[in-house]
Design a protein around this motif. Structure first.
Motif, PDB file in Angstrom:
ATOM      1  N   LEU A 278       0.668  -1.196  -0.170  1.00  0.00           N
ATOM      2  CA  LEU A 278      -0.183   0.018   0.053  1.00  0.00           C
ATOM      3  C   LEU A 278       0.861   1.172   0.213  1.00  0.00           C
ATOM      4  O   LEU A 278       0.425   2.133  -0.848  1.00  0.00           O
ATOM      5  N   PRO A 279       2.077   1.297   0.795  1.00  0.00           N
ATOM      6  CA  PRO A 279       2.853   2.582   0.718  1.00  0.00           C
ATOM      7  C   PRO A 279       3.346   2.877  -0.804  1.00  0.00           C
ATOM      8  O   PRO A 279       3.508   3.900  -1.200  1.00  0.00           O
ATOM      9  N   ALA A 280       3.543   1.889  -1.209  1.00  0.00           N
ATOM     10  CA  ALA A 280       4.148   2.095  -2.556  1.00  0.00           C
ATOM     11  C   ALA A 280       3.391   2.530  -3.763  1.00  0.00           C
ATOM     12  O   ALA A 280       3.415   3.411  -4.574  1.00  0.00           O
ATOM     13  N   ALA A 281       1.930   2.367  -3.266  1.00  0.00           N
ATOM     14  CA  ALA A 281       0.746   3.029  -3.948  1.00  0.00           C
ATOM     15  C   ALA A 281       0.373   4.286  -3.763  1.00  0.00           C
ATOM     16  O   ALA A 281      -0.113   5.181  -4.612  1.00  0.00           O
ATOM     17  N   VAL A 282       0.732   4.705  -2.614  1.00  0.00           N
ATOM     18  CA  VAL A 282      -0.045   6.092  -2.242  1.00  0.00           C
ATOM     19  C   VAL A 282       1.290   7.030  -1.923  1.00  0.00           C
ATOM     20  O   VAL A 282       0.926   8.305  -1.685  1.00  0.00           O
ATOM     21  N   ALA A 353      -5.349   3.436  -9.741  1.00  0.00           N
ATOM     22  CA  ALA A 353      -5.145   2.459 -10.401  1.00  0.00           C
ATOM     23  C   ALA A 353      -4.498   1.304  -9.602  1.00  0.00           C
ATOM     24  O   ALA A 353      -4.880   0.073  -9.717  1.00  0.00           O
ATOM     25  N   TYR A 354      -3.620   1.584  -8.741  1.00  0.00           N
ATOM     26  CA  TYR A 354      -2.819   0.559  -7.985  1.00  0.00           C
ATOM     27  C   TYR A 354      -3.525   0.248  -6.788  1.00  0.00           C
ATOM     28  O   TYR A 354      -3.671  -0.950  -6.272  1.00  0.00           O
ATOM     29  N   VAL A 355      -4.200   1.008  -5.986  1.00  0.00           N
ATOM     30  CA  VAL A 355      -4.894   0.848  -4.690  1.00  0.00           C
ATOM     31  C   VAL A 355      -6.080  -0.010  -4.996  1.00  0.00           C
ATOM     32  O   VAL A 355      -6.245  -0.863  -4.103  1.00  0.00           O
ATOM     33  N   VAL A 356      -6.701   0.035  -5.946  1.00  0.00           N
ATOM     34  CA  VAL A 356      -8.260  -0.724  -6.112  1.00  0.00           C
ATOM     35  C   VAL A 356      -7.827  -2.121  -6.046  1.00  0.00           C
ATOM     36  O   VAL A 356      -8.264  -2.745  -5.195  1.00  0.00           O
ATOM     37  N   PRO A 357      -6.999  -2.735  -6.760  1.00  0.00           N
ATOM     38  CA  PRO A 357      -6.776  -4.111  -6.670  1.00  0.00           C
ATOM     39  C   PRO A 357      -6.109  -4.697  -5.557  1.00  0.00           C
ATOM     40  O   PRO A 357      -6.257  -5.773  -4.793  1.00  0.00           O
ATOM     41  N   LEU A 358      -5.264  -3.706  -4.903  1.00  0.00           N
ATOM     42  CA  LEU A 358      -4.685  -4.297  -3.702  1.00  0.00           C
ATOM     43  C   LEU A 358      -5.690  -4.363  -2.377  1.00  0.00           C
ATOM     44  O   LEU A 358      -5.828  -5.185  -1.635  1.00  0.00           O
ATOM     45  N   ALA A 359      -6.612  -3.389  -2.455  1.00  0.00           N
ATOM     46  CA  ALA A 359      -7.898  -3.302  -1.394  1.00  0.00           C
ATOM     47  C   ALA A 359      -8.806  -4.511  -1.615  1.00  0.00           C
ATOM     48  O   ALA A 359      -9.243  -5.210  -0.800  1.00  0.00           O
ATOM     49  N   LEU A 360      -8.910  -4.825  -2.735  1.00  0.00           N
ATOM     50  CA  LEU A 360      -9.809  -6.078  -3.226  1.00  0.00           C
ATOM     51  C   LEU A 360      -9.016  -7.319  -2.772  1.00  0.00           C
ATOM     52  O   LEU A 360      -9.824  -8.160  -2.291  1.00  0.00           O
ATOM     53  N   ALA A 361      -7.696  -7.426  -2.893  1.00  0.00           N
ATOM     54  CA  ALA A 361      -7.129  -8.587  -2.530  1.00  0.00           C
ATOM     55  C   ALA A 361      -6.926  -8.917  -1.190  1.00  0.00           C
ATOM     56  O   ALA A 361      -7.192  -9.890  -0.585  1.00  0.00           O
ATOM     57  N   MET A 362      -6.952  -7.633  -0.417  1.00  0.00           N
ATOM     58  CA  MET A 362      -6.836  -7.714   1.262  1.00  0.00           C
ATOM     59  C   MET A 362      -8.373  -8.255   1.625  1.00  0.00           C
ATOM     60  O   MET A 362      -8.355  -9.183   2.535  1.00  0.00           O
ATOM     61  N   ALA A 363      -9.445  -7.694   0.993  1.00  0.00           N
ATOM     62  CA  ALA A 363     -10.631  -8.107   1.407  1.00  0.00           C
ATOM     63  C   ALA A 363     -10.880  -9.531   1.217  1.00  0.00           C
ATOM     64  O   ALA A 363     -11.452 -10.179   1.819  1.00  0.00           O
ATOM     65  N   ALA A 364     -10.293  -9.992   0.004  1.00  0.00           N
ATOM     66  CA  ALA A 364     -10.655 -11.511  -0.449  1.00  0.00           C
ATOM     67  C   ALA A 364      -9.904 -12.199   0.546  1.00  0.00           C
ATOM     68  O   ALA A 364     -10.208 -13.293   0.962  1.00  0.00           O
ATOM     69  N   GLY A 365      -8.757 -11.962   0.991  1.00  0.00           N
ATOM     70  CA  GLY A 365      -7.813 -12.697   1.912  1.00  0.00           C
ATOM     71  C   GLY A 365      -8.620 -12.802   3.253  1.00  0.00           C
ATOM     72  O   GLY A 365      -8.568 -13.799   3.926  1.00  0.00           O
ATOM     73  N   ALA A 366      -9.147 -11.654   3.659  1.00  0.00           N
ATOM     74  CA  ALA A 366      -9.947 -11.659   5.023  1.00  0.00           C
ATOM     75  C   ALA A 366     -11.042 -12.686   4.975  1.00  0.00           C
ATOM     76  O   ALA A 366     -11.642 -13.441   5.862  1.00  0.00           O
ATOM     77  N   VAL A 367     -11.951 -12.709   3.833  1.00  0.00           N
ATOM     78  CA  VAL A 367     -13.031 -13.643   3.566  1.00  0.00           C
ATOM     79  C   VAL A 367     -12.567 -14.945   3.685  1.00  0.00           C
ATOM     80  O   VAL A 367     -13.114 -15.999   4.240  1.00  0.00           O
ATOM     81  N   GLY A 368     -11.310 -15.188   2.879  1.00  0.00           N
ATOM     82  CA  GLY A 368     -10.813 -16.589   2.820  1.00  0.00           C
ATOM     83  C   GLY A 368     -10.514 -16.920   4.139  1.00  0.00           C
ATOM     84  O   GLY A 368     -10.674 -18.249   4.560  1.00  0.00           O
TER      85      GLY A 368
END
Length: 376
Positions: A278-282, A353-368
């Motif tokens: 995330l820091p790399a994205a922002v 463009a960078y943050v959106v897929p990272l946020a989706l991945a973290m959410a999916a990991g939490a659900v998993g």
């Protein structure tokens, strides 16, 4: 005790046939590791657009992913790698004279050509390794992969900086030809069954999301550097640092047994890796971007290893080839989808463009993680 620590690593490399397997795995993965950045930079150079490069890179991975489950049953690595070598050579020779759509199509065709090879190689490794050594075998498999990713992006960036991205495609063609030559020495009795793949649905879903992180990293990093008024060719050096960290993480992971099941470990890592990025994205600082990228690499190889271990546990041996082919496919699908998502949303800014897929991945990991916990 057999299979523990460095002793386990030594026993793996002494396994009959491991040398030829290693040579084929390394030489086939090296051009695979060059391809994402090579196509991104080729699009920017030949077509004048990072978007075209992102689409070509995404098409390469996505088409390979879609094809892999279908071609694993009949794929012959020697032929597949030779065809891919020819397509890389054609792309290098014609990139500056063909329209952007043709460049994307050539990238897609090269992806299809090599589909299934990596799944077959992982299946062969699982069968040649004793059960007690598979933890170390898969860790070494991941280390080989990450060593390729350490050297390859830096080479691509160097060739692009001093010559032309087309030269990177030419190198990819040559190394694929070398891989084709060694592939015939890998002896393995492969299986064609796909009947039990639904058992691995959870692991395959984790693989899809994990692949998306790589796609976001590869396609978003060059425009992020441009935003920070830095040469995008620095991307290769950053990816080398990421991969060196990944090698270290992979070796450390293989030295001991870890708590939690492999699937739950993968879910935890699926949160940790994008969080580290995330820091790399922002960040508005090149050193922070670089440090974040390298730190994230520590989690990359263990994530790959845990997915392989989880899938091998999900399926009977008769389904390993198809299973590893499917895992490679969904990883590529995630990469390709994220590449296209990032490339298509760059008009909103590289950070978004960078943050959106990272946020989706973290959410999916939490659900998993929650889902796996509920089932164990």
């Amino acid at each position: 005790m057999t299979g523990n620590g460095l002793v386990g690593y030594r026993e793996v490399v002494r396994t009959r046939g491991w040398g030829w397997w290693c040579a084929t795995a390394a030489s086939s993965r090296f051009p695979d590791a060059m391809a994402p950045l090579a196509f991104v930079l080729l699009g920017a150079s030949a077509a004048g657009s990072f978007t075209v490069g992102g689409l070509a890179s995404g098409a390469h991975m996505l088409c390979e992913a879609v094809a892999a489950p279908f071609v694993t049953k009949w794929s012959r690595p020697t032929v597949a790698l030779l065809v891919r070598a020819v397509l890389y050579a054609v792309t290098a020779a014609t990139a500056t004279v063909v329209p952007a759509a043709a460049l994307v199509a050539l990238a897609a065709a090269a992806g299809v050509a090599g589909a299934g090879v990596q799944g077959l190689l992982r299946g062969a490794l699982a069968r040649m390794s004793e059960k007690s050594l598979r933890h170390q075998a898969f860790s070494l498999d991941t280390v080989i992969l990450e060593v390729a990713w350490t050297v390859a992006p830096a080479l691509v960036a160097g060739l692009a900086a001093v010559a032309d991205p087309r030269l990177a495609l030419a190198v990819m063609a040559v190394v694929n030809a070398v891989a084709a030559a060694t592939a015939g020495r890998v002896r393995d009795k492969t299986a064609a069954s796909m009947g039990k793949l639904p058992r691995a649905a959870g692991t395959l879903a984790l693989g899809l999301v994990a692949g998306s992180i790589g796609g976001a990293l590869d396609v978003a990093t060059p425009p992020r550097l441009v935003d920070l008024h830095t040469d995008p060719n620095l991307t290769g050096l950053l990816f080398a640092g990421y991969s060196v960290a990944s090698v270290l993480g992979g070796v450390a992971y293989g030295l001991r047994r870890w708590p939690l099941t492999p699937k739950r470990q993968a879910s935890v890592l699926l949160i940790a890796l994008p969080l580290a990025l995330l820091p790399a994205a922002v960040a508005n600082s090149v050193p922070v971007l670089a440090g974040s990228t390298v730190l994230a690499g520590l989690f990359a190889a263990p994530l790959i290893t845990t997915r392989s271990m989880a899938l091998q546990q999900d399926l009977p041996e008769s389904d390993w080839d198809a299973g590893f082919g499917a895992l490679y496919a969904v990883n590529g699908a995630g990469y390709g989808l994220a590449s296209i998502l990032v490339g298509g949303t760059l008009f909103l800014g590289a950070t978004t463009a960078y943050v959106v897929p990272l946020a989706l991945a973290m959410a999916a990991g939490a659900v998993g993680l929650i889902t796996v916990r509920n089932r164990n």
